[in-house]
Design a protein around this motif. Structure first.
Motif, PDB file in Angstrom:
ATOM      1  N   MET A 163       0.991  -1.223  -0.074  1.00 22.19           N
ATOM      2  CA  MET A 163      -0.049  -0.026  -0.030  1.00 22.19           C
ATOM      3  C   MET A 163       0.862   1.268   0.039  1.00 22.19           C
ATOM      4  O   MET A 163       1.863   1.355   0.678  1.00 22.19           O
ATOM      5  N   VAL A 164       0.479   2.278  -0.523  1.00 25.45           N
ATOM      6  CA  VAL A 164       1.140   3.577  -0.714  1.00 25.45           C
ATOM      7  C   VAL A 164       0.154   4.393  -0.179  1.00 25.45           C
ATOM      8  O   VAL A 164      -1.016   4.676  -0.382  1.00 25.45           O
ATOM      9  N   LYS A 165       0.649   5.368   0.893  1.00 29.84           N
ATOM     10  CA  LYS A 165       0.155   6.216   1.734  1.00 29.84           C
ATOM     11  C   LYS A 165       0.174   7.544   0.986  1.00 29.84           C
ATOM     12  O   LYS A 165       1.386   8.231   0.841  1.00 29.84           O
ATOM     13  N   LEU A 166      -0.909   8.333   0.795  1.00 26.26           N
ATOM     14  CA  LEU A 166      -1.109   9.741   0.226  1.00 26.26           C
ATOM     15  C   LEU A 166      -1.813  10.536   1.171  1.00 26.26           C
ATOM     16  O   LEU A 166      -2.082   9.967   2.056  1.00 26.26           O
ATOM     17  N   SER A 167      -2.009  11.766   0.795  1.00 27.73           N
ATOM     18  CA  SER A 167      -2.510  12.676   1.937  1.00 27.73           C
ATOM     19  C   SER A 167      -3.854  12.440   1.902  1.00 27.73           C
ATOM     20  O   SER A 167      -4.618  12.970   2.796  1.00 27.73           O
ATOM     21  N   PHE A 168      -4.614  11.585   1.090  1.00 29.87           N
ATOM     22  CA  PHE A 168      -5.981  11.417   1.129  1.00 29.87           C
ATOM     23  C   PHE A 168      -6.303   9.946   1.121  1.00 29.87           C
ATOM     24  O   PHE A 168      -7.631   9.598   0.891  1.00 29.87           O
ATOM     25  N   GLY A 169      -5.624   9.096   1.582  1.00 30.94           N
ATOM     26  CA  GLY A 169      -5.830   7.795   1.855  1.00 30.94           C
ATOM     27  C   GLY A 169      -4.582   6.785   1.487  1.00 30.94           C
ATOM     28  O   GLY A 169      -3.629   7.278   1.042  1.00 30.94           O
ATOM     29  N   GLU A 170      -4.799   5.527   1.619  1.00 33.33           N
ATOM     30  CA  GLU A 170      -3.971   4.633   1.159  1.00 33.33           C
ATOM     31  C   GLU A 170      -4.461   3.590   0.061  1.00 33.33           C
ATOM     32  O   GLU A 170      -5.688   3.432  -0.002  1.00 33.33           O
ATOM     33  N   PHE A 171      -3.589   3.385  -0.690  1.00 29.28           N
ATOM     34  CA  PHE A 171      -3.683   2.775  -2.043  1.00 29.28           C
ATOM     35  C   PHE A 171      -3.171   1.577  -2.484  1.00 29.28           C
ATOM     36  O   PHE A 171      -1.887   1.320  -2.126  1.00 29.28           O
ATOM     37  N   ASN A 172      -3.719   0.416  -2.969  1.00 30.05           N
ATOM     38  CA  ASN A 172      -3.018  -0.539  -3.911  1.00 30.05           C
ATOM     39  C   ASN A 172      -3.516  -0.209  -5.335  1.00 30.05           C
ATOM     40  O   ASN A 172      -3.908   0.720  -5.764  1.00 30.05           O
ATOM     41  N   GLY A 173      -3.126  -1.150  -6.309  1.00 35.39           N
ATOM     42  CA  GLY A 173      -3.385  -1.168  -7.533  1.00 35.39           C
ATOM     43  C   GLY A 173      -4.725  -0.765  -7.815  1.00 35.39           C
ATOM     44  O   GLY A 173      -5.206   0.014  -8.683  1.00 35.39           O
ATOM     45  N   ASP A 174      -5.845  -1.844  -7.144  1.00 36.28           N
ATOM     46  CA  ASP A 174      -7.110  -1.721  -7.423  1.00 36.28           C
ATOM     47  C   ASP A 174      -7.933  -0.377  -6.925  1.00 36.28           C
ATOM     48  O   ASP A 174      -8.559   0.241  -7.829  1.00 36.28           O
ATOM     49  N   LEU A 175      -7.215   0.142  -5.778  1.00 37.44           N
ATOM     50  CA  LEU A 175      -7.991   1.300  -5.212  1.00 37.44           C
ATOM     51  C   LEU A 175      -7.652   2.534  -5.994  1.00 37.44           C
ATOM     52  O   LEU A 175      -8.230   3.495  -6.179  1.00 37.44           O
ATOM     53  N   TRP A 176      -6.217   2.361  -6.348  1.00 43.55           N
ATOM     54  CA  TRP A 176      -5.684   3.632  -7.526  1.00 43.55           C
ATOM     55  C   TRP A 176      -6.362   3.843  -8.517  1.00 43.55           C
ATOM     56  O   TRP A 176      -6.872   4.729  -9.053  1.00 43.55           O
ATOM     57  N   GLU A 177      -6.632   2.374  -9.152  1.00 50.72           N
ATOM     58  CA  GLU A 177      -7.398   2.688 -10.530  1.00 50.72           C
ATOM     59  C   GLU A 177      -8.637   3.170 -10.110  1.00 50.72           C
ATOM     60  O   GLU A 177      -9.301   3.971 -11.102  1.00 50.72           O
ATOM     61  N   GLU A 178      -9.524   2.731  -9.098  1.00 50.61           N
ATOM     62  CA  GLU A 178     -10.807   3.122  -8.970  1.00 50.61           C
ATOM     63  C   GLU A 178     -10.757   4.825  -8.830  1.00 50.61           C
ATOM     64  O   GLU A 178     -11.840   5.340  -9.174  1.00 50.61           O
ATOM     65  N   LEU A 179      -9.690   5.056  -7.936  1.00 50.15           N
ATOM     66  CA  LEU A 179      -9.917   6.525  -7.978  1.00 50.15           C
ATOM     67  C   LEU A 179      -9.741   7.296  -9.155  1.00 50.15           C
ATOM     68  O   LEU A 179     -10.250   8.238  -9.599  1.00 50.15           O
ATOM     69  N   CYS A 180      -8.629   6.736  -9.993  1.00 50.56           N
ATOM     70  CA  CYS A 180      -8.337   7.493 -11.199  1.00 50.56           C
ATOM     71  C   CYS A 180      -9.528   7.428 -12.156  1.00 50.56           C
ATOM     72  O   CYS A 180      -9.490   8.312 -12.858  1.00 50.56           O
ATOM     73  N   GLN A 181     -10.143   6.324 -12.199  1.00 49.86           N
ATOM     74  CA  GLN A 181     -11.528   6.433 -13.077  1.00 49.86           C
ATOM     75  C   GLN A 181     -12.332   7.367 -12.636  1.00 49.86           C
ATOM     76  O   GLN A 181     -12.906   8.179 -13.542  1.00 49.86           O
ATOM     77  N   GLN A 182     -12.541   7.888 -11.293  1.00 49.14           N
ATOM     78  CA  GLN A 182     -13.343   8.856 -10.704  1.00 49.14           C
ATOM     79  C   GLN A 182     -12.807  10.211 -11.407  1.00 49.14           C
ATOM     80  O   GLN A 182     -13.602  11.031 -11.988  1.00 49.14           O
ATOM     81  N   CYS A 183     -11.542  10.332 -11.147  1.00 44.98           N
ATOM     82  CA  CYS A 183     -10.943  11.601 -11.684  1.00 44.98           C
ATOM     83  C   CYS A 183     -11.248  11.674 -13.012  1.00 44.98           C
ATOM     84  O   CYS A 183     -11.515  12.818 -13.462  1.00 44.98           O
ATOM     85  N   PHE A 184     -10.794  10.697 -13.900  1.00 44.53           N
ATOM     86  CA  PHE A 184     -11.144  10.658 -15.480  1.00 44.53           C
ATOM     87  C   PHE A 184     -12.367  11.139 -15.878  1.00 44.53           C
ATOM     88  O   PHE A 184     -12.504  12.051 -16.644  1.00 44.53           O
TER      89      PHE A 184
END
Length: 313
Positions: free
Chosen positions: A1-22
């Motif tokens: 997991m990678v910790k960012l200022s707004f949460g912790e992410f793995n590959g699936d969670l990061w892609e899910e967030l990216c899709q919302q951003c896109f």
């Protein structure tokens, strides 16, 4: 997991967030997601009608710069090859007449400029192939989390899974603040002395120094936190400052009407901290992690001690 200022992410969670951003950022470009489980990984996870395509990658952990570069470099190399391998399916099933102008590698962050050099190298290799689904000026660019600050700001407000908690680097140092000539620091020492019982005793002096150090740490670390909030989430920063200004006059009145005496000062001090903490938590509990709420609360409390709205007789 990678910790960012707004949460912790793995590959699936990061892609899910990216899709919302896109979807939020490129809706006017006709953004279309490509589910990987439906047709396999084609080297892109979404595209727009004007030739932008996106591939997401989140490292498994917070690697040091060299190792992170190697993982990101290898991922780019692997996925760019898929643009060649899957060109027929991409053209026939998805892109049609759309020419890919930019292939975006979307990652939380990168730390090595050599990754840009690698992107340029791969870009030139694909241009030379003159592939039918790539534009003549085809490019490969990197997008980071900070490129989606506006979109993430929006998502945090509607998706309660994400909350802000900025990691702030601050090294605590034991400082003799009695030697500091700043009027603000003198204010702090005077006010803490009015709260600590038996301030002239040996124990009282030690307690004063200890509490002054704690509140200076709150102030200095919290100041960095405020700067980050202001630079990346201005509307939230302005809301916090508005609440501070609104509550500040109440603090000044309460302190002005307080009767003298250590017990009353201590009671007033903790009452202000508790009451203001409730106000900040009520406003930001859905947006900030508890750690960040506490840090911002105590930064403001310490600023009142230093700058005078909070005073004790």
């Amino acid at each position: 997991m990678v910790k960012l200022s707004f949460g912790e992410f793995n590959g699936d969670l990061w892609e899910e967030l990216c899709q919302q951003c896109f979807k939020y950022k490129y809706s006017s470009n006709g953004y279309q997601r490509i589910p990987a489980d439906a047709c396999g990984d084609l080297g892109i996870e979404g595209y727009t009608r004007d030739g932008l395509v996106f591939q997401c990658y989140c490292p498994d952990e917070d690697y040091p710069p060299k190792e992170l570069y190697e993982h990101q470099r290898d991922k780019i190399t692997k996925d760019v090859k898929k643009l060649i391998k899957n060109q027929d399916k991409l053209i026939n099933d998805y892109l049609g007449s759309i020419k890919i102008r930019i292939w975006y590698f979307v990652t939380p962050y990168y730390k090595n400029k050599e990754l840009l050099e690698h992107c340029n190298k791969k870009k030139m290799e694909l241009r030379q192939r003159k592939l039918p689904h790539l534009a003549p000026d085809f490019d490969i660019l990197i997008l980071e989390a900070t490129d989606f600050t506006i979109e993430i700001n929006h998502i945090i407000r509607v998706d309660r899974r994400y909350k802000l908690n900025f990691p702030v680097a601050y090294e605590k140092k034991n400082t003799d603040w009695n030697k500091c000539s700043s009027e603000f620091v003198k204010n702090l020492i005077r006010k803490i002395s009015a709260v600590v019982p038996n301030p002239t005793s040996e124990t009282g002096l030690k307690n004063i120094n200890r509490v002054v150090q704690i509140y200076m740490d709150y102030y200095l670390k919290g100041f960095k936190l405020l700067n980050l909030l202001q630079s990346q989430y201005l509307d939230m920063y302005e809301k916090l400052i508005s609440i501070r200004s609104m509550y500040e006059s109440r603090v000044e009145v309460r302190c002005s009407l307080n009767a003298s005496g250590y017990d009353n000062n201590i009671e007033l001090f903790y009452s202000i901290i508790e009451d203001f903490g409730k106000v900040v938590k009520e406003e930001f509990n859905d947006l900030f992690e508890t750690e960040m709420i506490e840090a911002l609360k105590y930064q403001i409390i310490s600023s009142w001690l230093l700058e005078c709205p909070m005073d004790f007789r």
